[in-house]
Design an enzyme around this catalytic site. Structure first.
Site, PDB file in Angstrom:
ATOM      1  N   SER A  92       0.814  -1.223   0.000  1.00 26.50           N
ATOM      2  CA  SER A  92       0.000   0.000   0.000  1.00 26.50           C
ATOM      3  C   SER A  92       0.842   1.265   0.000  1.00 26.50           C
ATOM      4  CB  SER A  92      -0.860   0.081   1.271  1.00 26.50           C
ATOM      5  OG  SER A  92      -1.711  -1.008   1.348  1.00 26.50           O
ATOM      6  N   HIS A  98      -3.260   0.706  -6.039  1.00 24.77           N
ATOM      7  CA  HIS A  98      -2.478  -0.452  -6.473  1.00 24.77           C
ATOM      8  C   HIS A  98      -2.550  -0.511  -7.993  1.00 24.77           C
ATOM      9  CE1 HIS A  98      -1.731  -2.777  -2.656  1.00 24.77           C
ATOM     10  NE2 HIS A  98      -2.458  -1.768  -2.268  1.00 24.77           N
ATOM     11  N   HIS A 153      -4.764  -9.169  -2.506  1.00 24.01           N
ATOM     12  CA  HIS A 153      -5.103  -9.462  -1.109  1.00 24.01           C
ATOM     13  C   HIS A 153      -6.213 -10.494  -1.066  1.00 24.01           C
ATOM     14  CE1 HIS A 153      -3.536  -5.318  -1.164  1.00 24.01           C
ATOM     15  NE2 HIS A 153      -3.002  -5.619   0.002  1.00 24.01           N
ATOM     16  N   TYR A 167      -8.666 -10.440   0.921  1.00 22.91           N
ATOM     17  CA  TYR A 167      -9.972  -9.790   1.117  1.00 22.91           C
ATOM     18  C   TYR A 167     -10.592  -9.305  -0.194  1.00 22.91           C
ATOM     19  CZ  TYR A 167      -7.301  -5.374   0.997  1.00 22.91           C
ATOM     20  OH  TYR A 167      -6.468  -4.348   0.636  1.00 22.91           O
ATOM     21  N   GLU A 168      -9.818  -9.280  -1.263  1.00 18.92           N
ATOM     22  CA  GLU A 168     -10.393  -8.884  -2.559  1.00 18.92           C
ATOM     23  C   GLU A 168     -11.189 -10.031  -3.169  1.00 18.92           C
ATOM     24  OE1 GLU A 168      -7.632  -6.202  -5.011  1.00 18.92           O
ATOM     25  OE2 GLU A 168      -6.263  -7.268  -3.689  1.00 18.92           O
ATOM     26  N   ALA A 207       2.025  -2.382   4.689  1.00 20.40           N
ATOM     27  CA  ALA A 207       1.637  -1.402   5.699  1.00 20.40           C
ATOM     28  C   ALA A 207       1.041  -2.216   6.842  1.00 20.40           C
ATOM     29  CB  ALA A 207       0.601  -0.452   5.129  1.00 20.40           C
ATOM     30  N   MET A 232      -2.763  -7.245   6.505  1.00 21.98           N
ATOM     31  CA  MET A 232      -3.668  -8.092   5.715  1.00 21.98           C
ATOM     32  C   MET A 232      -2.973  -8.706   4.504  1.00 21.98           C
ATOM     33  SD  MET A 232      -6.904  -5.464   5.734  1.00 21.98           S
ATOM     34  CE  MET A 232      -7.349  -4.545   7.224  1.00 21.98           C
ATOM     35  N   SER A 233      -1.675  -8.922   4.601  1.00 23.80           N
ATOM     36  CA  SER A 233      -0.965  -9.439   3.413  1.00 23.80           C
ATOM     37  C   SER A 233       0.265 -10.233   3.837  1.00 23.80           C
ATOM     38  CB  SER A 233      -0.544  -8.259   2.526  1.00 23.80           C
ATOM     39  OG  SER A 233       0.421  -7.471   3.184  1.00 23.80           O
ATOM     40  N   ASN A 267       0.051   3.069  11.525  1.00 22.37           N
ATOM     41  CA  ASN A 267      -0.919   3.506  12.551  1.00 22.37           C
ATOM     42  C   ASN A 267      -0.750   2.623  13.776  1.00 22.37           C
ATOM     43  OD1 ASN A 267      -2.215   1.510  10.489  1.00 22.37           O
ATOM     44  ND2 ASN A 267      -3.341   1.177  12.387  1.00 22.37           N
ATOM     45  N   HIS A 301      -8.385   3.977   6.209  1.00 22.73           N
ATOM     46  CA  HIS A 301      -7.428   3.705   5.137  1.00 22.73           C
ATOM     47  C   HIS A 301      -6.630   4.980   4.819  1.00 22.73           C
ATOM     48  CE1 HIS A 301      -5.648   1.750   1.712  1.00 22.73           C
ATOM     49  NE2 HIS A 301      -6.097   2.682   0.893  1.00 22.73           N
TER      50      HIS A 301
HETATM   51  N1  HPA Z   1      -4.651  -3.525  10.794  1.00 22.83           N
HETATM   52  C1  HPA Z   1      -4.605  -4.338   9.731  1.00 22.83           C
HETATM   53  N2  HPA Z   1      -3.981  -4.008   8.617  1.00 22.83           N
HETATM   54  C2  HPA Z   1      -3.370  -2.817   8.559  1.00 22.83           C
HETATM   55  C3  HPA Z   1      -3.396  -1.925   9.630  1.00 22.83           C
HETATM   56  C4  HPA Z   1      -4.067  -2.306  10.820  1.00 22.83           C
HETATM   57  O1  HPA Z   1      -4.123  -1.571  11.820  1.00 22.83           O
HETATM   58  N3  HPA Z   1      -2.694  -0.822   9.252  1.00 22.83           N
HETATM   59  C5  HPA Z   1      -2.262  -1.053   7.984  1.00 22.83           C
HETATM   60  N4  HPA Z   1      -2.674  -2.249   7.557  1.00 22.83           N
END
Ligand code: HPA
Length: 265
Positions: A23, A55, A77, A79-80, A107, A204-205, A228, A240
């Protein structure tokens, strides 16, 4: 993946190092690579196409510090809605065309309370919390059926990268990445549970790609950009946009870290 589906331009180029740009990190291919060619995923038979904004969805190959590299500018991903097999196809392709070292970036949310948004974390290990595994299904015959996962992220290369970072005064965290399916972010209770499980960051990857890469005998390095504080660690709600903003803010440092790590590989 059939050999007939592999673009000849890649077999001829013979990339040595693969990079998965997560990301907000796709810029790296344009900023740092002496580009020799690009192949949109959509042009490749049977290849999935990324659906996430930001992306781009192509391979970019060329030279970085004298090394032949191939980047995934945009990744897939779970989730896609792709299958695990689909989203790890690029790794099988990279291995087939000669890639021996894979850099996976992502990320991630910081679970470890000593992490601050904008930090970078070398993956020392991972926890597969996806509830599935990319190697489920008929064994393709490539690599072993039950690959060892004792040392997914190469300890020697990590140590070299750590030493380089220390000499440059760059703070580099090192910790355990836990993969969830997403796309919802976690609840604070989940983050507390993940902390107890030993996770330092959540995303998530990365884990499916790393598992397949290890099955195929690739040397793997994982680098998270902590974008974050994970849910409940800070009081603010997760978006996001926050993830993208942090990734954008630390672009130059990330590019420096990744380019130097590839040079050291
Ligand atoms: N959780 C899951 N995936 C993420 C996060 C998060 O806080 N930040 C960036 N990708």
């Amino acid at each position: 993946m059939q050999d007939s589906q592999i673009p000849t331009e890649l077999t001829e180029f013979k990339p040595e190092v693969g990079l998965i740009l997560g990301s907000g990190l796709g810029f790296f291919a344009d900023d740092r690579i002496e580009v020799a060619g690009r192949i949109p995923y959509g042009e490749m038979d049977g290849f999935p196409v990324s659906t996430v904004p930001g992306h781009v969805g192509q391979f970019v190959y060329g030279h970085l510090d004298g090394k032949r590299v191939i980047c995934m500018q945009g990744r897939f991903h779970y989730y896609e809605g792709y299958t695990m097999q689909q989203l790890t196809m690029p790794i099988r392709l990279m291995a087939k065309v000669g890639v021996h070292t894979l850099f996976v970036t992502n990320a991630a949310g910081g679970i470890n309370r000593s992490y601050t948004p904008g930090d970078f974390m070398l993956l020392s290990d991972h926890i597969n919390f996806l509830g599935t595994n990319p190697l489920i299904g008929a064994h393709s015959g490539e690599g072993v059926r039950f690959p060892d996962m004792t040392a997914v992220y190469d300890a020697d290369l990590r140590s070299i990268i750590r030493t380089w970072a220390a000499t440059k005064g760059i703070e580099l965290k090192e910790g355990v990445y836990l993969a969830t399916t997403g796309p919802s972010f976690e609840t604070p209770a989940e983050i507390r549970a993940f902390a107890h499980l030993g996770a330092d960051a959540v995303g998530m990857s990365t884990v499916p790609e790393a598992i397949v890469a290890r099955q195929l005998g690739l040397r793997v390095i994982g680098i998270s950009c902590i974008t974050n504080a994970a849910a409940g660690i800070s009081q603010s709600l997760l978006t996001h946009e926050e993830v993208s903003e942090t990734a954008d803010r630390v672009r130059p440092q990330f590019a420096e870290l990744l380019a130097s790590s590839v040079a050291l590989a």
